[in-house]
Design a protein around this motif. Structure first.
Motif, PDB file in Angstrom:
ATOM      1  N   ALA A 244     -23.380  41.957  26.989  1.00 17.91           N
ATOM      2  CA  ALA A 244     -22.465  42.954  26.420  1.00 17.91           C
ATOM      3  C   ALA A 244     -21.079  42.370  26.213  1.00 17.91           C
ATOM      4  N   CYS A 245     -20.633  41.527  27.133  1.00 19.46           N
ATOM      5  CA  CYS A 245     -19.329  40.885  26.967  1.00 19.46           C
ATOM      6  C   CYS A 245     -19.334  39.947  25.770  1.00 19.46           C
ATOM      7  N   ALA A 246     -20.427  39.188  25.604  1.00 19.86           N
ATOM      8  CA  ALA A 246     -20.521  38.296  24.447  1.00 19.86           C
ATOM      9  C   ALA A 246     -20.531  39.082  23.149  1.00 19.86           C
ATOM     10  N   GLU A 247     -21.209  40.221  23.140  1.00 18.79           N
ATOM     11  CA  GLU A 247     -21.229  41.044  21.931  1.00 18.79           C
ATOM     12  C   GLU A 247     -19.848  41.606  21.631  1.00 18.79           C
ATOM     13  N   ALA A 248     -19.132  42.009  22.677  1.00 18.30           N
ATOM     14  CA  ALA A 248     -17.764  42.505  22.476  1.00 18.30           C
ATOM     15  C   ALA A 248     -16.855  41.400  21.943  1.00 18.30           C
ATOM     16  N   GLU A 284     -16.877  32.317  33.679  1.00 18.66           N
ATOM     17  CA  GLU A 284     -15.608  31.590  33.495  1.00 18.66           C
ATOM     18  C   GLU A 284     -15.366  31.273  32.020  1.00 18.66           C
ATOM     19  N   ALA A 285     -16.427  30.856  31.323  1.00 15.78           N
ATOM     20  CA  ALA A 285     -16.274  30.527  29.907  1.00 15.78           C
ATOM     21  C   ALA A 285     -15.897  31.759  29.092  1.00 15.78           C
ATOM     22  N   LEU A 286     -16.509  32.907  29.391  1.00 20.00           N
ATOM     23  CA  LEU A 286     -16.145  34.138  28.692  1.00 20.00           C
ATOM     24  C   LEU A 286     -14.708  34.537  29.001  1.00 20.00           C
ATOM     25  N   ALA A 287     -14.298  34.376  30.249  1.00 21.32           N
ATOM     26  CA  ALA A 287     -12.916  34.707  30.609  1.00 21.32           C
ATOM     27  C   ALA A 287     -11.935  33.822  29.852  1.00 21.32           C
ATOM     28  N   ARG A 288     -12.247  32.551  29.724  1.00 24.08           N
ATOM     29  CA  ARG A 288     -11.372  31.656  28.956  1.00 24.08           C
ATOM     30  C   ARG A 288     -11.279  32.103  27.497  1.00 24.08           C
ATOM     31  N   ARG A 289     -12.388  32.568  26.969  1.00 27.56           N
ATOM     32  CA  ARG A 289     -12.372  33.001  25.569  1.00 27.56           C
ATOM     33  C   ARG A 289     -11.624  34.319  25.415  1.00 27.56           C
ATOM     34  N   VAL A 290     -11.837  35.250  26.338  1.00 31.06           N
ATOM     35  CA  VAL A 290     -11.177  36.545  26.250  1.00 31.06           C
ATOM     36  C   VAL A 290      -9.668  36.392  26.393  1.00 31.06           C
ATOM     37  N   TYR A 291      -9.245  35.577  27.368  1.00 32.33           N
ATOM     38  CA  TYR A 291      -7.813  35.400  27.622  1.00 32.33           C
ATOM     39  C   TYR A 291      -7.213  34.237  26.832  1.00 32.33           C
ATOM     40  N   ARG A 292      -8.036  33.643  25.959  1.00 35.11           N
ATOM     41  CA  ARG A 292      -7.577  32.576  25.050  1.00 35.11           C
ATOM     42  C   ARG A 292      -6.975  31.402  25.803  1.00 35.11           C
ATOM     43  N   PHE A 293      -7.649  31.050  26.891  1.00 30.67           N
ATOM     44  CA  PHE A 293      -7.238  29.884  27.675  1.00 30.67           C
ATOM     45  C   PHE A 293      -8.319  28.828  27.508  1.00 30.67           C
ATOM     46  N   ARG A 294      -8.127  27.970  26.523  1.00 31.47           N
ATOM     47  CA  ARG A 294      -9.153  27.004  26.168  1.00 31.47           C
ATOM     48  C   ARG A 294      -9.083  25.783  27.087  1.00 31.47           C
ATOM     49  N   LEU A 486     -22.949  35.502  19.305  1.00 36.52           N
ATOM     50  CA  LEU A 486     -23.891  36.158  20.213  1.00 36.52           C
ATOM     51  C   LEU A 486     -25.207  35.390  20.260  1.00 36.52           C
ATOM     52  N   ASP A 487     -25.698  34.911  19.112  1.00 40.21           N
ATOM     53  CA  ASP A 487     -26.937  34.123  19.115  1.00 40.21           C
ATOM     54  C   ASP A 487     -26.747  32.820  19.887  1.00 40.21           C
ATOM     55  N   ARG A 488     -25.611  32.191  19.677  1.00 34.53           N
ATOM     56  CA  ARG A 488     -25.331  30.939  20.387  1.00 34.53           C
ATOM     57  C   ARG A 488     -25.219  31.180  21.887  1.00 34.53           C
ATOM     58  N   PHE A 489     -24.576  32.270  22.263  1.00 34.54           N
ATOM     59  CA  PHE A 489     -24.421  32.595  23.678  1.00 34.54           C
ATOM     60  C   PHE A 489     -25.780  32.887  24.312  1.00 34.54           C
ATOM     61  N   THR A 490     -26.599  33.672  23.643  1.00 40.10           N
ATOM     62  CA  THR A 490     -27.904  34.026  24.201  1.00 40.10           C
ATOM     63  C   THR A 490     -28.781  32.798  24.374  1.00 40.10           C
ATOM     64  N   GLU A 491     -28.814  31.937  23.358  1.00 37.11           N
ATOM     65  CA  GLU A 491     -29.624  30.726  23.443  1.00 37.11           C
ATOM     66  C   GLU A 491     -29.134  29.806  24.558  1.00 37.11           C
ATOM     67  N   GLN A 534     -20.280  21.693  29.744  1.00 38.72           N
ATOM     68  CA  GLN A 534     -20.957  21.944  28.465  1.00 38.72           C
ATOM     69  C   GLN A 534     -20.976  23.443  28.154  1.00 38.72           C
ATOM     70  N   ILE A 535     -21.278  24.263  29.169  1.00 36.99           N
ATOM     71  CA  ILE A 535     -21.288  25.710  28.967  1.00 36.99           C
ATOM     72  C   ILE A 535     -19.917  26.192  28.505  1.00 36.99           C
ATOM     73  N   CYS A 536     -18.886  25.702  29.155  1.00 36.12           N
ATOM     74  CA  CYS A 536     -17.527  26.112  28.802  1.00 36.12           C
ATOM     75  C   CYS A 536     -17.196  25.739  27.365  1.00 36.12           C
ATOM     76  N   ASN A 537     -17.637  24.569  26.926  1.00 38.89           N
ATOM     77  CA  ASN A 537     -17.358  24.142  25.558  1.00 38.89           C
ATOM     78  C   ASN A 537     -18.142  24.967  24.545  1.00 38.89           C
ATOM     79  N   VAL A 538     -19.400  25.262  24.844  1.00 34.72           N
ATOM     80  CA  VAL A 538     -20.228  26.040  23.916  1.00 34.72           C
ATOM     81  C   VAL A 538     -19.677  27.448  23.746  1.00 34.72           C
ATOM     82  N   VAL A 539     -19.215  28.067  24.841  1.00 37.73           N
ATOM     83  CA  VAL A 539     -18.831  29.472  24.819  1.00 37.73           C
ATOM     84  C   VAL A 539     -17.354  29.670  24.509  1.00 37.73           C
ATOM     85  N   ALA A 540     -16.491  28.862  25.107  1.00 40.12           N
ATOM     86  CA  ALA A 540     -15.055  29.134  25.033  1.00 40.12           C
ATOM     87  C   ALA A 540     -14.367  28.500  23.838  1.00 40.12           C
TER      88      ALA A 540
END
Length: 620
Positions: A244-248, A284-294, A486-491, A534-540
């Motif tokens: 749900a967070c990724a979709e948002a 953590e990766a979603l938080a970096r993306r939400v708060y724009r801390f790359r 969302l597709d990238r996050f789910t995969e 790697q997760i952080c780079n893919v998501v954030a």
């Protein structure tokens, strides 16, 4: 901290039913010194003898165990009006059966939807008891999950908001006690007098109940299925919160994404093993993306050096890189059959761990080893040291011990797109010399070029210009380069969950070995950091900063085919030897080698995770 006074009312155990009688009794008791009463509880409006404190501690201990077994769902639930009223009127219990029913009622109501908080209940009345339990009058702290400033016990929500601690000087007999949903843990004491007997809960608070009482409570408690259900429910809620967070985030609804990302750490903490770790990294990766801390770009020098260190630990902890090196070396060895001068170009040499095995295989070749030249490509170092030359020196020493003619050249390049064909060709050849046979090797390198428009095409053009006999490519078997976030996050969530599961399996196998040592645990932890980055780079990350653009074997087949390459079938010999290699690896029962359209894949159980393929320049 304690003082003695005489109980008012004449009967010694009876208190009036009205508020006026309670206040009059408290005032009369304050002037007497004959009977010892707990001062802190008296300040809260409760009249409890110190001799009853042992029973009070025991019952609170049982109550806290029941609360603690509520799990995450209890922490997120609020109580309804009936529940609050029940707590307000039954705060003090003398009948164990009443306490049991109260605890069961509380457990059944923990998962109810949160209603608005009710108005403050009136101050509770203390009933008298005819039996006095023996025990010392020691002070004890309420557990963190209980608001000690209230006459009712309120579970704190997760995450708990910051609120001011209760003022212990407040006269709770004059001010109605209000239920609080937050606040830090306090050191005030609450009370309930009780007699010895069975309680329907288990506990872990300051003053422990006798072992016999704990065993009786554990036998009667209905909390075991609650724990199981709550853990499963928390796991489902965790996955739903992540998706749900990724979709948002994809919908750019960052207010909703922020609310969801705050729930992930607490939900993840309820899980165990690989799920908890992978959820923490995705959170953590979603938080970096939400708060724009790359995160820092991978091109930074310090990051590149640290990535090489993590790469070495990943090599030791699991068989993925070993499989990649072995299968690529087998394809190169077969391509070099009968050649006297060979040249390998490694697009990511790092510590050079792949090449001692190939050198040894060439040394044992019938007819003697060929002349071997190695060109290693690597990034610049932060301390301006020539790390590539150090790798070459170690390989040269090893080649000398096995009597292989060895030459080495290191190429420093910030990106593979900086390479030109002349850099990969020999400096000069005699007309009588046999021409070199070239092999190009890439292990987890080509996908990074997809972040730069046209970079992959340029590199493949450079490779094609040097006319290699074989090109070996090892890449992750996953599609983390989708245009849909969302597709990238789910995969990636499915992929890295399986990868972390395999690390757990490999770690448990190594821990069962005869002499695992401390290095195995360090390798696994650093490998988790390796995958977490790697997760952080893919998501954030997005744009040129997102370099972990993994694609599937089918996608690479299309890209290399369009660039003028055709596949080389990896023989059954490579498949058999790779399977034998995994059998020697601790915890290898879960790993699976599969042959797919002439390529080899290594996965965990039924999920392929990496793929090795071989290519050559297609005929005109």
């Amino acid at each position: 901290m304690k003082r003695e006074y005489q109980d008012a009312g004449g009967s010694g155990g009876e208190m009036g039913s009205s508020k006026d009688k309670m206040m009059a009794a408290a005032a009369a008791a304050a002037g007497e010194q004959e009977e010892e009463v707990d001062e802190l509880l008296a300040a809260l409006g409760y009249k409890v003898r110190s001799s009853d404190m042992a029973d009070v501690a025991q019952k609170l201990e049982q109550l806290e165990m029941a609360m603690g077994m509520g799990g995450v769902s209890a922490a997120n639930a609020a109580v309804d009006d009936g529940f609050v009223s029940h707590l307000a009127t039954d705060t003090v219990h003398y009948n164990p059966s009443d306490l049991s029913s109260w605890v069961e009622s509380m457990l059944s109501e923990l998962n109810a939807p949160p209603p608005p908080l009710p108005p403050a209940p009136p101050a509770p009345r203390l009933a008298s008891t005819s039996s006095t339990a023996t025990g010392g009058g020691r002070y004890f702290d309420l557990p963190p999950a209980v608001d000690s400033s209230s006459s009712t016990y309120a579970l704190k929500p997760i995450p708990s908001p910051v609120s001011a601690p209760a003022d212990p000087s407040t006269d709770s007999a004059r001010e109605p006690k209000r239920m609080r949903t937050g606040g830090g843990s306090t050191s005030s004491s609450s009370s309930s007098s009780s007699s010895l007997g069975g309680g329907g809960a288990r506990s872990s608070v300051v003053e422990a109940a006798p072992p016999a009482t704990q065993a009786s409570a554990a036998a009667n408690a209905p909390a075991v299925p609650v724990v199981v259900v709550d853990t499963q429910e928390a796991g489902i809620r965790l996955v739903h919160a992540l998706l749900a967070c990724a979709e948002a985030v994809q919908q750019e609804n960052f207010s909703a994404a922020e609310a969801l990302v705050k729930q992930i750490p607490m939900l993840a903490s309820s899980q165990g093993g690989a799920m908890r770790k992978v959820a923490a990294y995705f959170g953590e990766a979603l938080a970096r993306r939400v708060y724009r801390f790359r995160p820092a770009p991978d091109s930074s020098l310090i990051d590149a050096a640290f990535a090489d260190l993590l790469h070495a630990h990943f090599y030791e902890s699991c068989p993925y890189l070993k499989f990649a090196h072995f299968t690529a070396n087998q394809a190169i060895l077969e391509a070099f059959a009968g050649c006297r001068r060979v040249h390998v170009v490694d697009f990511g040499i790092k510590q050079g761990m792949q090449w001692p095995a190939l050198l040894q295989a060439l040394a044992l070749r019938p007819g003697g080893p060929p002349s071997f030249r190695l060109t290693g490509v690597g990034p610049p170092q932060p301390d301006e040291t020539d790390a590539l030359q150090q790798v070459g020196w170690k390989l040269a020493q090893f080649a000398h011990t096995i009597r292989v003619d060895f030459q080495y050249r290191g190429l420093v390049a910030a990106t593979l797109a900086d390479l030109e064909p002349f850099m990969l060709q020999p400096d000069g050849e005699d007309a009588d010399d046999e021409p070199e046979v070239i092999a190009v090797n890439s292990v987890f390198d080509l996908h990074r070029l997809l972040a730069q428009p046209g970079a992959l095409e340029k590199v493949l053009g450079t490779v094609r210009a040097v006319r290699p006999r074989i090109v070996t490519v090892v890449e992750q078997e996953a599609n983390h380069n989708s245009g849909s976030f969302l597709d990238r996050f789910t995969e990636s969530l499915h992929y890295y969950s399986t990868m972390f599961d395999s690390l757990e399996g490999a770690g448990s196998g190594q821990s069962d070995a005869a002499s695992p040592g401390a290095a195995g645990g360090t390798d696994q932890v650093m490998s988790e950091v390796y995958l977490g980055r790697q997760i952080c780079n893919v998501v954030a990350c997005e744009g040129a900063e997102r370099t972990e653009r993994h694609e599937t074997l089918g996608q690479w087949r299309n890209r290399l085919g369009c660039a003028g390459f055709e596949p080389v079938h990896l023989g059954s010999n490579a498949y058999k030897q790779a399977s034998t290699l995994l059998a020697l690896f601790a915890g290898g029962d879960g790993y699976r080698v599969e042959e797919k359209d002439g390529c080899l894949t290594l996965g965990w159980h039924t999920r392929p995770l990496i793929a090795t393929s071989a290519w050559r320049v297609a005929a005109a």
